[in-house]
Design a protein around this motif. Structure first.
Motif, PDB file in Angstrom:
ATOM      1  N   GLY A  96      67.867  70.617  63.528  1.00 12.54           N
ATOM      2  CA  GLY A  96      67.741  71.056  64.921  1.00 12.54           C
ATOM      3  C   GLY A  96      66.627  70.323  65.647  1.00 12.54           C
ATOM      4  O   GLY A  96      66.692  70.093  66.849  1.00 12.54           O
ATOM      5  N   LYS A  97      65.580  69.924  64.875  1.00 18.22           N
ATOM      6  CA  LYS A  97      64.472  69.190  65.517  1.00 18.22           C
ATOM      7  C   LYS A  97      64.650  67.688  65.292  1.00 18.22           C
ATOM      8  O   LYS A  97      63.789  66.885  65.628  1.00 18.22           O
ATOM      9  CB  LYS A  97      63.142  69.657  64.926  1.00 18.22           C
ATOM     10  N   ASP A  98      65.754  67.338  64.676  1.00 18.68           N
ATOM     11  CA  ASP A  98      66.041  65.936  64.352  1.00 18.68           C
ATOM     12  C   ASP A  98      66.953  65.290  65.403  1.00 18.68           C
ATOM     13  O   ASP A  98      67.504  64.227  65.173  1.00 18.68           O
ATOM     14  CB  ASP A  98      66.681  65.831  62.954  1.00 18.68           C
ATOM     15  N   VAL A  99      67.125  65.978  66.518  1.00  8.78           N
ATOM     16  CA  VAL A  99      67.929  65.425  67.612  1.00  8.78           C
ATOM     17  C   VAL A  99      67.073  65.454  68.888  1.00  8.78           C
ATOM     18  O   VAL A  99      66.189  66.311  69.015  1.00  8.78           O
ATOM     19  CB  VAL A  99      69.240  66.227  67.832  1.00  8.78           C
ATOM     20  N   PRO A 100      67.318  64.509  69.807  1.00 10.29           N
ATOM     21  CA  PRO A 100      66.462  64.419  70.999  1.00 10.29           C
ATOM     22  C   PRO A 100      66.337  65.744  71.754  1.00 10.29           C
ATOM     23  O   PRO A 100      65.247  66.120  72.182  1.00 10.29           O
ATOM     24  CB  PRO A 100      67.164  63.361  71.861  1.00 10.29           C
ATOM     25  N   GLU A 101      67.446  66.489  71.881  1.00 11.48           N
ATOM     26  CA  GLU A 101      67.398  67.745  72.656  1.00 11.48           C
ATOM     27  C   GLU A 101      66.561  68.811  71.960  1.00 11.48           C
ATOM     28  O   GLU A 101      66.072  69.740  72.613  1.00 11.48           O
ATOM     29  CB  GLU A 101      68.798  68.332  72.860  1.00 11.48           C
ATOM     30  N   GLY A 102      66.400  68.706  70.643  1.00 14.71           N
ATOM     31  CA  GLY A 102      65.712  69.756  69.906  1.00 14.71           C
ATOM     32  C   GLY A 102      64.314  69.389  69.451  1.00 14.71           C
ATOM     33  O   GLY A 102      63.603  70.219  68.882  1.00 14.71           O
ATOM     34  N   ASN A 103      63.904  68.155  69.719  1.00 16.06           N
ATOM     35  CA  ASN A 103      62.585  67.734  69.225  1.00 16.06           C
ATOM     36  C   ASN A 103      61.518  67.954  70.302  1.00 16.06           C
ATOM     37  O   ASN A 103      61.568  67.345  71.374  1.00 16.06           O
ATOM     38  CB  ASN A 103      62.624  66.255  68.816  1.00 16.06           C
ATOM     39  N   PRO A 104      60.543  68.829  70.018  1.00 14.90           N
ATOM     40  CA  PRO A 104      59.583  69.187  71.069  1.00 14.90           C
ATOM     41  C   PRO A 104      58.775  68.000  71.582  1.00 14.90           C
ATOM     42  O   PRO A 104      58.474  67.933  72.775  1.00 14.90           O
ATOM     43  CB  PRO A 104      58.672  70.214  70.380  1.00 14.90           C
ATOM     44  N   TYR A 105      58.433  67.075  70.689  1.00 14.86           N
ATOM     45  CA  TYR A 105      57.598  65.943  71.130  1.00 14.86           C
ATOM     46  C   TYR A 105      58.359  65.031  72.090  1.00 14.86           C
ATOM     47  O   TYR A 105      57.823  64.596  73.102  1.00 14.86           O
ATOM     48  CB  TYR A 105      57.126  65.119  69.927  1.00 14.86           C
ATOM     49  N   LEU A 106      59.602  64.739  71.732  1.00 14.69           N
ATOM     50  CA  LEU A 106      60.377  63.836  72.581  1.00 14.69           C
ATOM     51  C   LEU A 106      60.666  64.497  73.926  1.00 14.69           C
ATOM     52  O   LEU A 106      60.539  63.875  74.981  1.00 14.69           O
ATOM     53  CB  LEU A 106      61.676  63.419  71.879  1.00 14.69           C
ATOM     54  N   ARG A 107      61.000  65.780  73.881  1.00  9.13           N
ATOM     55  CA  ARG A 107      61.290  66.497  75.137  1.00  9.13           C
ATOM     56  C   ARG A 107      60.067  66.477  76.059  1.00  9.13           C
ATOM     57  O   ARG A 107      60.172  66.192  77.242  1.00  9.13           O
ATOM     58  CB  ARG A 107      61.677  67.940  74.845  1.00  9.13           C
ATOM     59  N   LYS A 108      58.907  66.762  75.457  1.00 11.09           N
ATOM     60  CA  LYS A 108      57.682  66.808  76.253  1.00 11.09           C
ATOM     61  C   LYS A 108      57.346  65.413  76.797  1.00 11.09           C
ATOM     62  O   LYS A 108      56.993  65.252  77.966  1.00 11.09           O
ATOM     63  CB  LYS A 108      56.542  67.328  75.373  1.00 11.09           C
ATOM     64  N   PHE A 109      57.501  64.408  75.920  1.00  7.25           N
ATOM     65  CA  PHE A 109      57.182  63.042  76.335  1.00  7.25           C
ATOM     66  C   PHE A 109      58.062  62.613  77.515  1.00  7.25           C
ATOM     67  O   PHE A 109      57.581  62.019  78.485  1.00  7.25           O
ATOM     68  CB  PHE A 109      57.354  62.091  75.152  1.00  7.25           C
ATOM     69  N   LEU A 110      59.339  62.942  77.444  1.00  5.64           N
ATOM     70  CA  LEU A 110      60.266  62.541  78.509  1.00  5.64           C
ATOM     71  C   LEU A 110      59.894  63.183  79.842  1.00  5.64           C
ATOM     72  O   LEU A 110      60.154  62.626  80.899  1.00  5.64           O
ATOM     73  CB  LEU A 110      61.707  62.898  78.122  1.00  5.64           C
ATOM     74  N   ARG A 111      59.260  64.356  79.757  1.00  2.00           N
ATOM     75  CA  ARG A 111      58.840  65.013  81.008  1.00  2.00           C
ATOM     76  C   ARG A 111      57.656  64.289  81.659  1.00  2.00           C
ATOM     77  O   ARG A 111      57.380  64.471  82.835  1.00  2.00           O
ATOM     78  CB  ARG A 111      58.475  66.481  80.749  1.00  2.00           C
ATOM     79  N   THR A 112      56.935  63.483  80.835  1.00  5.08           N
ATOM     80  CA  THR A 112      55.720  62.837  81.372  1.00  5.08           C
ATOM     81  C   THR A 112      55.975  61.408  81.850  1.00  5.08           C
ATOM     82  O   THR A 112      55.064  60.772  82.369  1.00  5.08           O
ATOM     83  CB  THR A 112      54.600  62.793  80.304  1.00  5.08           C
ATOM     84  N   ILE A 113      57.174  60.881  81.612  1.00  5.22           N
ATOM     85  CA  ILE A 113      57.447  59.500  82.031  1.00  5.22           C
ATOM     86  C   ILE A 113      58.612  59.475  83.024  1.00  5.22           C
ATOM     87  O   ILE A 113      59.457  60.377  83.020  1.00  5.22           O
ATOM     88  CB  ILE A 113      57.769  58.571  80.823  1.00  5.22           C
ATOM     89  N   ALA A 114      58.639  58.397  83.832  1.00  3.25           N
ATOM     90  CA  ALA A 114      59.702  58.292  84.847  1.00  3.25           C
ATOM     91  C   ALA A 114      60.950  57.622  84.262  1.00  3.25           C
ATOM     92  O   ALA A 114      62.046  57.820  84.776  1.00  3.25           O
ATOM     93  CB  ALA A 114      59.176  57.497  86.032  1.00  3.25           C
ATOM     94  N   TRP A 115      60.771  56.847  83.199  1.00  5.01           N
ATOM     95  CA  TRP A 115      61.907  56.128  82.582  1.00  5.01           C
ATOM     96  C   TRP A 115      62.894  57.121  81.966  1.00  5.01           C
ATOM     97  O   TRP A 115      62.488  58.100  81.333  1.00  5.01           O
ATOM     98  CB  TRP A 115      61.346  55.197  81.502  1.00  5.01           C
TER      99      TRP A 115
END
Ligand SMILES: Cc1cc2nc3c(=O)[nH]c(=O)nc-3n(C[C@H](O)[C@H](O)[C@H](O)COP(=O)(O)O)c2cc1C
Length: 190
Positions: A96-115
């Motif tokens: 569940g945390k091994d996919v982009p939608e479920g990984n907290p770090y990736l989700r948070k990171f995507l919120r901080t970048i415009a790309w």
């Protein structure tokens, strides 16, 4: 033949290993691949690439600041070609945390970048306890104990699912294939 740049950010080398594995998969499809530390990549490196993949590991909850800085600096060049982002962390060893939608770090990171990367992946990393200093080893063992992971201080634990890395490499390779030539003659005939 496409030229793919894989720009990575690593502390202990595991993200570079994943980048090298991706290189192997993509090269089999006849493309050229450059694997480089993100800090060494210039604007010219991106401009001369047909596609760019960015890979970065998590340490104490965050990617290194160089990752967001690279993305901000090269945003236009990233958007102008096929692109992808992968993150490496040990939380991703959990289902569940091994996919982009479920990984907290990736989700948070995507919120901080415009790309908005066209393709995303998360890979579980590696813990090499003997190579860590006392403080890091103690903290990581404690976190592992809390999250029911391995705590043997003499152990090296690799959680990476290499088949998933290969699948990501295949998906990137497919996105580089030239579009099939349309058979206008038979289209007209129908
Ligand atoms: C000091 C330290 C801190 C870490 N912090 C985290 C963390 O907060 N969350 C996580 O999921 N993984 C964490 N990890 C695991 C790393 O993401 C994993 O070891 C990864 O394989 C490191 O990749 P690298 O060698 O490319 O830097 C940490 C590892 C170390 C050694």
């Amino acid at each position: 033949m496409a030229t793919v740049l894989i720009a990575y950010s690593t502390t202990d080398g595991h993200t570079r290993r994943i980048a090298e594995r991706l290189r192997g998969v993509i090269e089999v499809h006849g493309h050229r691949v450059d694997v480089k530390p993100l800090a060494d990549c210039t604007g010219a490196d991106l401009e001369s690439s047909s596609a760019v993949v960015v890979g970065a590991s998590i340490r104490y909850g965050k990617h290194k600041p160089e990752v967001a800085a690279f993305i901000a600096r090269h945003r236009l060049a990233l958007d102008a070609r096929p692109n992808a982002l992968f993150s490496v962390n040990v939380v991703a060893r959990k289902p569940g945390k091994d996919v982009p939608e479920g990984n907290p770090y990736l989700r948070k990171f995507l919120r901080t970048i415009a790309w908005r990367p066209q393709r995303l992946a998360v890979f579980a990393g590696r813990i090499d306890y003997p190579s860590l200093g006392f403080a890091d080893r103690t903290i990581i063992r404690f976190i592992m104990w809390m999250t029911r992971g391995p705590t043997d201080p003499t152990g090296v634990f690799e959680f990476t699912d290499w088949a998933r890395v290969d699948a990501f490499g295949e998906a990137i390779s497919r996105s580089l294939q030239p579009a099939p030539v349309q058979d206008t003659a038979s289209a007209d005939a129908s």
